[in-house]
Design a protein around this motif. Structure first.
Motif, mmCIF file in Angstrom:
data_model
loop_
_atom_site.group_PDB
_atom_site.id
_atom_site.type_symbol
_atom_site.label_atom_id
_atom_site.label_comp_id
_atom_site.label_asym_id
_atom_site.label_seq_id
_atom_site.Cartn_x
_atom_site.Cartn_y
_atom_site.Cartn_z
ATOM 1 N N GLN A 3 -4.784 3.250 6.029
ATOM 2 C CA GLN A 3 -4.050 4.458 5.678
ATOM 3 C C GLN A 3 -3.628 4.407 4.211
ATOM 4 O O GLN A 3 -3.654 3.376 3.565
ATOM 5 N N GLY A 4 -3.178 5.558 3.720
ATOM 6 C CA GLY A 4 -2.724 5.642 2.341
ATOM 7 C C GLY A 4 -3.756 6.315 1.466
ATOM 8 O O GLY A 4 -4.906 6.523 1.858
ATOM 9 N N ALA A 32 -15.128 8.937 0.516
ATOM 10 C CA ALA A 32 -14.836 9.926 1.559
ATOM 11 C C ALA A 32 -15.268 9.371 2.928
ATOM 12 O O ALA A 32 -16.269 8.648 3.017
ATOM 13 N N PRO A 33 -14.480 9.650 3.972
ATOM 14 C CA PRO A 33 -13.409 10.633 4.073
ATOM 15 C C PRO A 33 -12.020 10.111 3.687
ATOM 16 O O PRO A 33 -11.036 10.789 3.933
ATOM 17 N N ALA A 34 -11.931 8.900 3.141
ATOM 18 C CA ALA A 34 -10.621 8.415 2.686
ATOM 19 C C ALA A 34 -10.069 9.380 1.628
ATOM 20 O O ALA A 34 -10.819 9.931 0.814
ATOM 21 N N GLU A 35 -8.763 9.578 1.643
ATOM 22 C CA GLU A 35 -8.142 10.500 0.712
ATOM 23 C C GLU A 35 -8.009 9.842 -0.660
ATOM 24 O O GLU A 35 -7.482 8.740 -0.791
ATOM 25 N N SER A 36 -8.502 10.511 -1.680
ATOM 26 C CA SER A 36 -8.430 9.962 -3.034
ATOM 27 C C SER A 36 -8.303 11.103 -4.028
ATOM 28 O O SER A 36 -8.632 12.256 -3.731
ATOM 29 N N ALA A 47 2.178 11.845 -7.362
ATOM 30 C CA ALA A 47 2.436 10.432 -7.061
ATOM 31 C C ALA A 47 3.512 10.302 -5.990
ATOM 32 O O ALA A 47 4.511 11.019 -5.990
ATOM 33 N N SER A 48 3.297 9.357 -5.074
ATOM 34 C CA SER A 48 4.279 9.096 -4.016
ATOM 35 C C SER A 48 4.008 7.719 -3.440
ATOM 36 O O SER A 48 3.050 7.031 -3.816
ATOM 37 N N ALA A 49 4.825 7.340 -2.464
ATOM 38 C CA ALA A 49 4.639 6.058 -1.782
ATOM 39 C C ALA A 49 3.347 6.019 -0.987
ATOM 40 O O ALA A 49 2.903 4.938 -0.568
ATOM 41 N N GLN A 50 2.731 7.183 -0.772
ATOM 42 C CA GLN A 50 1.453 7.231 -0.057
ATOM 43 C C GLN A 50 0.298 6.701 -0.906
ATOM 44 O O GLN A 50 -0.776 6.436 -0.385
ATOM 45 N N ASP A 51 0.510 6.560 -2.201
ATOM 46 C CA ASP A 51 -0.507 5.968 -3.077
ATOM 47 C C ASP A 51 -0.477 4.457 -2.869
ATOM 48 O O ASP A 51 0.465 3.781 -3.301
#
Length: 334
Positions: A3-4, A32-36, A47-51
Motif C-alpha cells: 500500500q501507499g 501501474a496499477p500501483a498509485e504513483s 504530499a501526505s503520509a500516503q507517500d
C-alpha cells in the motif's frame, strides 16, 4: 506491491522531452496499477503520509526533495522508502564535486544505475546498496535497407557533452563516400546550432533536422542503417536501446555509459573525440554493405555488429525493466 503511493521525482517534465522525463513517465506506466505521480519537487501540493516510496532521478538536481524526504523520516542515512537513480552527470561529474549530490548517495536506502558499469563510479562502500535497472523500449521490426545509399542517424540535443562536433568533422571527411547523415535534436547551446547549419551548407549529405517528436525519432532510427552516438558522458542513453530494439546497429564512443549498455566486446566503438576514427568506422560500414550486396567476401565485422546488438537487445525489453523496477519498490516497502 504494498500500500501507499509512489513519488517519482524528475528534474525535467514533459515539456523538456529528455531522458529524465522519458524514464519517469515509463516507470509510472510500468508500476501501474500501483498509485504513483511524477513531480519536479517534493513535497508538493499532494504530499501526505500516503507517500511511502520516493524514486528520485538525479542525485544533485533532486537533492532538495531527497533531503525533505529524509527530514520527514528523521533518518540521516539509508532513509526508508528512498531510492536515488543516478544519471551520467551524477556518476561522472557531480558526485565528485557537489556535497548535495554526495549527501543524496548517503541518504538513499537504494541506489540505481542504468547500465552495468555505473556502480564502478561509486565509492566501494556504496556499491552494496546499488542495483542496475536497464531502461527499456518496445521492439520494432527490423526493416530492409537500401544498399544504394547508406543512411546514418544521430539523435541528441546539441550540447557540448554530446560532442556533436565529432559528427560534423566526420561528415566533412566523408564527402563523396555514399552516406547520408541525419542529425536530430534541438540546439540547447545556440552556438552549436550555428555549427550544424555550417556543416549542412558545406556537406550536402548532412542534414540537421532539429528536434523531433519521439515517434518520428524512433521511425528514423528504425529506417537508418546505423545509429551514431558520440557522447563524452552518459548514464545510459535511450537512443542506444531504441536502435538495438529496432535491429539498427550502433557506432558509439568508448565511454563507460555506452560500454555498460553495449558490452565490453561490442565491435563498434571509436575513442571519445576521435572524428577520424568515427569516419573510418563509417567507411568500414559502407564497405561491409557493399560486400554483402555483391555476395563475395561478406563482412564478418558487419555481421558481428548485428549479432552483438541482437544478443544485447533483450536486456532492454519492457518486461525485464518492469520486473526489476517492481523488485526495487517491494524492497523499499519492506
Amino acid at each position: 506491491m504494498g500500500q501507499g503511493r509512489i513519488v517519482i521525482v524528475s528534474p525535467a517534465l514533459a515539456d523538456a522531452n529528455n531522458g529524465n522525463w522519458q524514464t519517469a513517465r515509463r516507470w509510472q506506466r510500468l508500476l501501474a496499477p500501483a498509485e504513483s505521480r511524477i513531480v519536479k519537487q517534493w513535497p508538493d501540493a499532494q504530499a501526505s503520509a500516503q507517500d511511502t516510496v520516493m524514486l528520485a532521478l538525479h542525485a544533485r538536481k533532486s537533492a532538495a526533495s531527497i533531503a525533505a524526504w529524509a527530514e520527514r523520516s528523521g533518518a540521516s542515512a539509508n532513509v526508508p522508502g528512498l531510492a536515488v537513480v543516478l544519471t551520467g552527470t551524477d556518476l561522472y561529474s557531480d558526485i565528485a564535486q557537489h556535497e548535495d549530490a554526495q549527501r543524496s548517495l548517503q541518504l538513499a536506502s537504494r541506489l540505481v544505475v542504468l547500465q552495468e558499469l555505473g556502480a564502478q563510479a561509486l565509492p566501494a562502500a556504496l556499491r552494496g546498496k546499488t542495483q542496475t535497472i536497464f531502461q527499456s523500449t518496445t521492439a520494432r521490426q527490423t526493416l530492409p535497407k537500401s544498399r544504394e545509399r547508406v543512411r546514418a542517424v544521430m539523435v541528441g540535443h546539441l550540447r557540448a557533452v554530446k560532442d556533436p562536433a565529432i559528427l560534423w568533422a566526420a561528415a566533412r571527411l566523408l564527402q563523396g563516400a555514399g552516406i547520408a547523415i541525419d542529425h536530430l535534436g534541438d540546439a540547447l547551446e545556440p552556438a552549436l546550432g550555428g555549427e550544424a547549419r555550417a556543416t549542412a551548407a558545406a556537406c550536402s549529405h548532412y542534414r540537421w533536422l532539429g528536434g523531433q517528436a519521439h515517434e518520428a525519432t524512433r521511425r528514423r532510427i528504425q529506417r537508418a542503417h546505423v545509429l551514431v552516438h558520440t557522447s563524452r558522458m552518459e548514464g545510459g542513453a535511450h537512443v542506444i536501446m531504441e536502435a538495438l530494439r529496432s535491429g539498427t546497429p550502433v557506432l558509439a564512443s568508448r565511454i563507460d555509459g555506452n560500454v555498460g549498455m553495449l558490452g565490453a566486446d561490442y565491435p563498434g566503438y571509436f575513442e571519445p573525440g576521435d572524428a577520424v576514427g568515427l569516419a573510418a568506422l563509417l567507411r568500414r560500414f559502407i564497405q561491409g554493405l557493399r560486400e554483402d550486396a555483391s555476395g563475395d567476401n561478406a563482412s564478418s565485422w558487419l555481421a558481428s555488429l548485428h549479432r552483438h546488438g541482437a544478443e544485447r537487445a533483450p536486456l532492454f525489453a519492457p518486461e525485464a525493466e518492469r520486473a526489476a523496477l517492481r523488485q526495487l519498490v517491494l524492497a523499499l516497502q519492506s
